[in-house]
Design a protein around this motif. Sequence first.
Motif, mmCIF file in Angstrom:
data_model
loop_
_atom_site.group_PDB
_atom_site.id
_atom_site.type_symbol
_atom_site.label_atom_id
_atom_site.label_comp_id
_atom_site.label_asym_id
_atom_site.label_seq_id
_atom_site.Cartn_x
_atom_site.Cartn_y
_atom_site.Cartn_z
ATOM 1 N N HIS A 112 -12.608 -43.365 86.244
ATOM 2 C CA HIS A 112 -11.661 -43.961 86.312
ATOM 3 C C HIS A 112 -10.723 -41.818 86.757
ATOM 4 N N ARG A 113 -9.832 -41.509 87.037
ATOM 5 C CA ARG A 113 -9.914 -40.707 87.351
ATOM 6 C C ARG A 113 -9.600 -39.391 86.668
ATOM 7 N N PHE A 114 -9.504 -40.196 84.975
ATOM 8 C CA PHE A 114 -9.464 -39.262 84.613
ATOM 9 C C PHE A 114 -11.024 -39.228 83.204
ATOM 10 N N SER A 115 -10.987 -38.816 82.461
ATOM 11 C CA SER A 115 -12.264 -39.495 81.013
ATOM 12 C C SER A 115 -10.807 -40.181 79.713
ATOM 13 N N GLU A 116 -11.929 -41.104 79.795
ATOM 14 C CA GLU A 116 -11.372 -41.779 78.659
ATOM 15 C C GLU A 116 -11.798 -42.616 77.864
ATOM 16 N N VAL A 119 -20.277 -38.916 72.784
ATOM 17 C CA VAL A 119 -20.219 -39.266 73.970
ATOM 18 C C VAL A 119 -19.918 -38.207 74.938
ATOM 19 N N GLN A 120 -19.084 -37.173 74.910
ATOM 20 C CA GLN A 120 -17.958 -36.299 75.310
ATOM 21 C C GLN A 120 -19.403 -35.704 75.856
ATOM 22 N N ARG A 121 -19.731 -35.081 75.445
ATOM 23 C CA ARG A 121 -21.258 -33.971 75.605
ATOM 24 C C ARG A 121 -22.309 -34.783 76.304
ATOM 25 N N TYR A 122 -22.436 -36.267 76.921
ATOM 26 C CA TYR A 122 -22.617 -36.446 78.329
ATOM 27 C C TYR A 122 -22.017 -37.197 79.403
#
Length: 291
Positions: free
Chosen positions: A29-33, A53-56
């Motif tokens: 994905h182009r970004f984080s989703e 999840v965003q930590r990793y």
Amino acid sequence: MVHSMTGFGRSMMKRDDYEVTVEIRSVNHRFSEISIRLPRQLLSSEEKIKKIVQRYINRGRVELYITVKGEPFFERSLLVDWPLVEQYIQALNKIKQQFEIKDSIKIDHIIQQHDLFDIQEEHCENSELEQLIFEAVTDATLKLLEMRKLEGEELKQDVLSRLKELTVLIAQIEEHAPLVAKSFQEKISKRISEFLSGNIDENRILTEAAIFADKVDISEELTRLKSHIRQFEETLKKNEPIGRKLDFIVQEMNREANTIGAKGNDQNIAKYVVDLKSIIEKIKEQVQNIE
């Protein structure tokens, strides 16, 4: 370290009366989703789970599925609409009197009226269950990350081999490029000689050849292309998300290859450029998978 954006992780943990299963998968994905599916009663924990999840994971589309088995984590209570029950009984008694019905009013007559009752669910705060979920999410995410690392290393080795192919092609172009101007000088000399029946103005030939050589000079483009390759290799060594930067470098590589093809004015260089662009396109495809 290079990380792929594709991976999968699964974790199952048990504690006391609970069993928590977490499955997490990620794709390009182009970004984080991040998309999380979990029991309705746990929606209050969704934001905390997302932060874990965003930590990793910095980039990619992530889907997280959480299931919980065990004791219910909510309490149910029965609500009775007493005023409506009273009205209902009064109405039944009135019907009996008016139509002289001898049958007595039974509890079944009341229970069957669903609009008199309501079941209310209240979520019970359960810090132990929440902590178990967080641990399972962390464990599954780390397993996902390990898979992304392994695939990322494969991507790295693949693009490094492609960069070596590019370097070889560039060396071949550099070796052939001077021959283009020399060949043009010989051709123009022959044509002028034929036109003037042997009376050749050597200075004119040299001037025309110099002008042509300047127009077809691709040394700057080749230098920039080699610089992009070095940048690409250095970026691969960084311990941070590098996918977007690599994508930009690949675009610049493709731009230089197009310019070389436009300026080369030579059949052999044109063949080299086709190979250049083919390799760059393969690198671009791999870069799309890098975080």
